[in-house]
Design an enzyme around this catalytic site. Structure first.
Site, PDB file in Angstrom:
ATOM      1  N   HIS A   1      21.510  35.868  52.008  1.00 23.25           N
ATOM      2  CA  HIS A   1      22.964  35.754  52.121  1.00 23.25           C
ATOM      3  C   HIS A   1      23.694  37.017  51.671  1.00 23.25           C
ATOM      4  O   HIS A   1      24.868  37.196  51.999  1.00 23.25           O
ATOM      5  CB  HIS A   1      23.474  34.544  51.329  1.00 23.25           C
ATOM      6  CG  HIS A   1      23.392  33.252  52.085  1.00 23.25           C
ATOM      7  ND1 HIS A   1      24.315  32.889  53.046  1.00 23.25           N
ATOM      8  CD2 HIS A   1      22.481  32.257  52.037  1.00 23.25           C
ATOM      9  CE1 HIS A   1      23.990  31.701  53.538  1.00 23.25           C
ATOM     10  NE2 HIS A   1      22.877  31.298  52.948  1.00 23.25           N
TER      11      HIS A   1
ATOM     12  N   ASP B   1      25.257  29.313  56.725  1.00 24.89           N
ATOM     13  CA  ASP B   1      25.053  27.878  56.562  1.00 24.89           C
ATOM     14  C   ASP B   1      26.057  27.173  57.460  1.00 24.89           C
ATOM     15  O   ASP B   1      27.268  27.464  57.387  1.00 24.89           O
ATOM     16  CB  ASP B   1      25.263  27.471  55.109  1.00 24.89           C
ATOM     17  CG  ASP B   1      24.256  28.113  54.168  1.00 24.89           C
ATOM     18  OD1 ASP B   1      23.117  28.353  54.615  1.00 24.89           O
ATOM     19  OD2 ASP B   1      24.602  28.370  53.003  1.00 24.89           O
TER      20      ASP B   1
ATOM     21  N   GLU C   1      15.823  23.866  55.142  1.00 27.40           N
ATOM     22  CA  GLU C   1      17.275  23.650  55.118  1.00 27.40           C
ATOM     23  C   GLU C   1      17.793  23.540  56.546  1.00 27.40           C
ATOM     24  O   GLU C   1      17.876  24.548  57.251  1.00 27.40           O
ATOM     25  CB  GLU C   1      17.980  24.808  54.397  1.00 27.40           C
ATOM     26  CG  GLU C   1      17.572  24.964  52.941  1.00 27.40           C
ATOM     27  CD  GLU C   1      18.314  26.100  52.242  1.00 27.40           C
ATOM     28  OE1 GLU C   1      19.068  26.833  52.921  1.00 27.40           O
ATOM     29  OE2 GLU C   1      18.119  26.260  51.021  1.00 27.40           O
TER      30      GLU C   1
ATOM     31  N   HIS D   1      20.632  26.139  57.311  1.00 23.69           N
ATOM     32  CA  HIS D   1      20.512  27.582  57.077  1.00 23.69           C
ATOM     33  C   HIS D   1      19.892  28.289  58.279  1.00 23.69           C
ATOM     34  O   HIS D   1      18.775  27.971  58.697  1.00 23.69           O
ATOM     35  CB  HIS D   1      19.656  27.838  55.832  1.00 23.69           C
ATOM     36  CG  HIS D   1      19.457  29.296  55.534  1.00 23.69           C
ATOM     37  ND1 HIS D   1      20.108  29.948  54.503  1.00 23.69           N
ATOM     38  CD2 HIS D   1      18.694  30.244  56.146  1.00 23.69           C
ATOM     39  CE1 HIS D   1      19.740  31.220  54.493  1.00 23.69           C
ATOM     40  NE2 HIS D   1      18.887  31.425  55.493  1.00 23.69           N
TER      41      HIS D   1
END
Length: 254
Positions: free
Chosen positions: A137, A144, A208, A211
């Site tokens: 990130h 996200d 995730e 993500h």
């Protein structure tokens, strides 16, 4: 979009040591704010959660911006792509990792440091500004995302954003029973999101469902690219912009 209901593969977790060895050749793209993009909804989740130093915008590299727009176009009519986070300050990454690692330690009191790191990094990457091994990130290449309807109602994706458990794994609902209508509906929503994002060139972190990556080392790992396009970056400061402008203005002629 090609095959919007294509099943989500049960990919293995990345070999993080190998991911960190992928070369980074930063292309120099600037960060761009998604706030004014009419095709997207922006909800800076960590700012709303009160995380210290979280930003009130979602910023990504310019090519990531374009690919998010492409992903939004791949969605069926009536569905909207919601961006929850993009570029993230190192202080936020440190807070998230430290907080989750401490929670994991409380629930796994016998775990050693290596086990705690493995459990924690399924959901939060260790904070790093290393130009050759940055947290995803921090590069502006990781995002996200989730889905809402045309009226702004968030869709049930089967787990909360940042939930730390098996339901967060992207392929979790692929084993839903044929007579479980609610689970099958969640499975199909995840498939829509997953296939739209992959169609736009992103890769997905298997642990995730929210993500996705483009241009960072995780993307290079899952897409089989020889190098990452993005290293760590940050929005330019006003002082930095002024210094650059003054240096250009008063540069000695060659």
């Amino acid at each position: 979009m090609n095959e919007p209901n294509r099943a989500i593969p049960a990919f293995a977790e990345p070999d993080w040591a190998q991911v960190a060895r992928i070369p980074v050749a930063d292309c120099g793209e600037a960060l761009s704010s998604l706030r004014l993009a009419p095709a997207l909804q922006i909800y800076p989740a960590y700012r709303h959660l009160g995380i210290p130093e979280a930003v009130d915008d979602c910023q990504v590299r310019q090519e990531v911006f374009e690919r998010l727009l492409r992903a939004a176009e791949c969605l069926p009519a009536g569905l909207v792509l919601v961006v929850l986070d993009g570029w993230r300050p190192i202080a936020v990454q440190q807070h998230l990792y430290r907080t989750l690692e401490a929670a994991m330690a409380r629930h796994h009191p016998q775990a050693n440091a290596a086990t705690l790191q493995r459990l924690t990094r399924q959901f939060v990457s260790p904070p790093s500004t290393d130009p050759q091994a940055p947290s995803p990130h921090l590069t502006g290449g990781a995002v996200d995302v989730t889905l809402c309807d045309a009226q702004g109602r968030w869709l049930d994706m089967g787990s909360r954003f940042d939930e730390v458990g098996p339901r967060s794994f992207s392929a979790h609902y692929e084993t839903a029973a044929a007579d479980d209508g609610a689970a099958l509906a969640i499975r199909d929503r995840r498939r829509l999101l997953h296939n739209a994002m992959l169609e736009a060139g992103f890769s997905n972190l298997p642990s995730e469902w929210w993500h996705y990556d483009y241009g960072d080392q995780l993307w290079a790992w899952y897409r089989g690219q020889p190098a990452a396009l993005y290293g760590p970056t940050a929005p330019p400061s006003l002082e930095g912009l002024w210094q650059q402008q003054l240096a250009e203005r008063f540069a000695s002629p060659t």
